[in-house]
Design an enzyme around this catalytic site. Sequence first.
Site, short mmCIF file in Angstrom:
data_model
loop_
_atom_site.label_atom_id
_atom_site.label_comp_id
_atom_site.label_asym_id
_atom_site.label_seq_id
_atom_site.Cartn_x
_atom_site.Cartn_y
_atom_site.Cartn_z
CB SER A 33 -11.56 -3.72 -72.57
OG SER A 33 -12.09 -2.51 -72.98
CG HIS A 64 -15.78 -3.11 -76.16
ND1 HIS A 64 -16.51 -3.07 -74.99
CD2 HIS A 64 -14.53 -2.75 -75.83
CE1 HIS A 64 -15.72 -2.70 -74.00
NE2 HIS A 64 -14.52 -2.49 -74.48
CG HIS A 86 -15.92 2.86 -73.91
ND1 HIS A 86 -16.06 1.81 -74.78
CD2 HIS A 86 -15.41 2.35 -72.76
CE1 HIS A 86 -15.65 0.70 -74.18
NE2 HIS A 86 -15.26 0.99 -72.96
CE1 TYR A 88 -12.90 4.56 -76.38
CE2 TYR A 88 -12.89 4.50 -73.98
CZ TYR A 88 -12.83 3.85 -75.20
OH TYR A 88 -12.71 2.49 -75.24
CD GLU A 89 -17.12 3.52 -78.38
OE1 GLU A 89 -17.48 3.03 -79.46
OE2 GLU A 89 -17.46 3.04 -77.28
CB ALA A 116 -10.05 -3.74 -68.86
CG MET A 217 -10.61 5.12 -70.10
SD MET A 217 -9.85 4.99 -71.72
CE MET A 217 -8.10 5.07 -71.28
CB SER A 218 -16.25 2.00 -68.93
OG SER A 218 -15.72 0.97 -68.12
CG ASN A 241 -2.92 -1.29 -67.30
OD1 ASN A 241 -4.11 -1.54 -67.53
ND2 ASN A 241 -2.51 -0.08 -67.00
CG HIS A 253 -7.04 -1.39 -76.57
ND1 HIS A 253 -7.88 -1.29 -75.47
CD2 HIS A 253 -7.79 -1.98 -77.54
CE1 HIS A 253 -9.06 -1.79 -75.78
NE2 HIS A 253 -9.03 -2.21 -77.04
N1 HPA Z 1 -6.00 3.63 -67.41
C1 HPA Z 1 -7.25 3.91 -67.85
N2 HPA Z 1 -8.06 2.99 -68.32
C2 HPA Z 1 -7.64 1.72 -68.35
C3 HPA Z 1 -6.36 1.36 -67.91
C4 HPA Z 1 -5.49 2.36 -67.40
O1 HPA Z 1 -4.35 2.13 -66.99
N3 HPA Z 1 -6.24 0.01 -68.07
C5 HPA Z 1 -7.43 -0.42 -68.60
N4 HPA Z 1 -8.27 0.62 -68.77
#
Ligand code: HPA
Length: 280
Positions: A33, A64, A86, A88-89, A116, A217-218, A241, A253
């Site tokens: 991402s 993406h 992903h 989650y998709e 990310a 998440m990947s 973050n 996001h």
């Molecule tokens: N949590 C989960 N997935 C993420 C995060 C997060 O804080 N930042 C970027 N992808």
Amino acid sequence: MEKFLSLEQIDEAANFIRSRITASPQIGMILGSGLGSLADLIEAPQFIEFAEIPFCPVSTVEGHKGRLVIGKLEGKQVMVLQGRIHYYEGYSMDQVTFPVRVMQRLGVEYLIVTNAAGAIHPSYMPGDVMLITDHISLMTMTGANPLRGPNLREVGERFPDMSQAYDRPLMALAREVAAQEGVSLCEGVYIGLAGPSYETPADLRFLRVIGADAVGMSTVPEVIVARHGGMRVLGFSGISNKANLDGNTITTHEEVLKAGEIIVPKLQKIILGVLRKLSV
Ligand code: HPA
């Protein structure tokens, strides 16, 4: 019903790609991402949309692009996934990792994965680049392993070792390049969750206790499949973050994508340096 993909389907996709490209890349890359612009540096790029590739799922997430970029970087033939699939998709784990399988069948031996991630480690900050030294595969521990289902003996063994999921010599190379380029590189354990909701503060305290430094998440399913197929893996998390351990900050996001702009130049220096030093 879970969707497993057969060797014939993987090979059909690989043959399609082979028919469209002139090179035979040994290095694969997956850009996470906000990190897709790394592919813009590729010389004489050839593009193949995921949607054109037989059986290939398409990426539905903002940030993406969902295409393959094939060409040269630092004189090396590379095949880059600009955007990823992903879990989650709603795709099955076999679908999520399909591009890695296809890369393997095309002869890719090295896989550089990026993502990310949120910082769990208290001193890691947005904009940092973290070398992934290991992962915690919470999503596969509870059943959603991409190797679940019929084992494709032609691509790997039933019970693959994961003691060195991330390649030690490649990590050493990344550290060396970072030092030479003056890019600070932190290191740690990535934990892959299913998403798409971000974590609660209690989730995050739990993840910290079990040894995670960054959360996303990947990546983990792709790395498991790559190792199953004998690829050597190098991984980086772009810290987008601070994970919200105290419950007082909100993760979005947009923030994740924005951080990519700071991370890309650093990651670029490290990845290009590693490519230069790789003897393929
Ligand atoms: N949590 C989960 N997935 C993420 C995060 C997060 O804080 N930042 C970027 N992808």
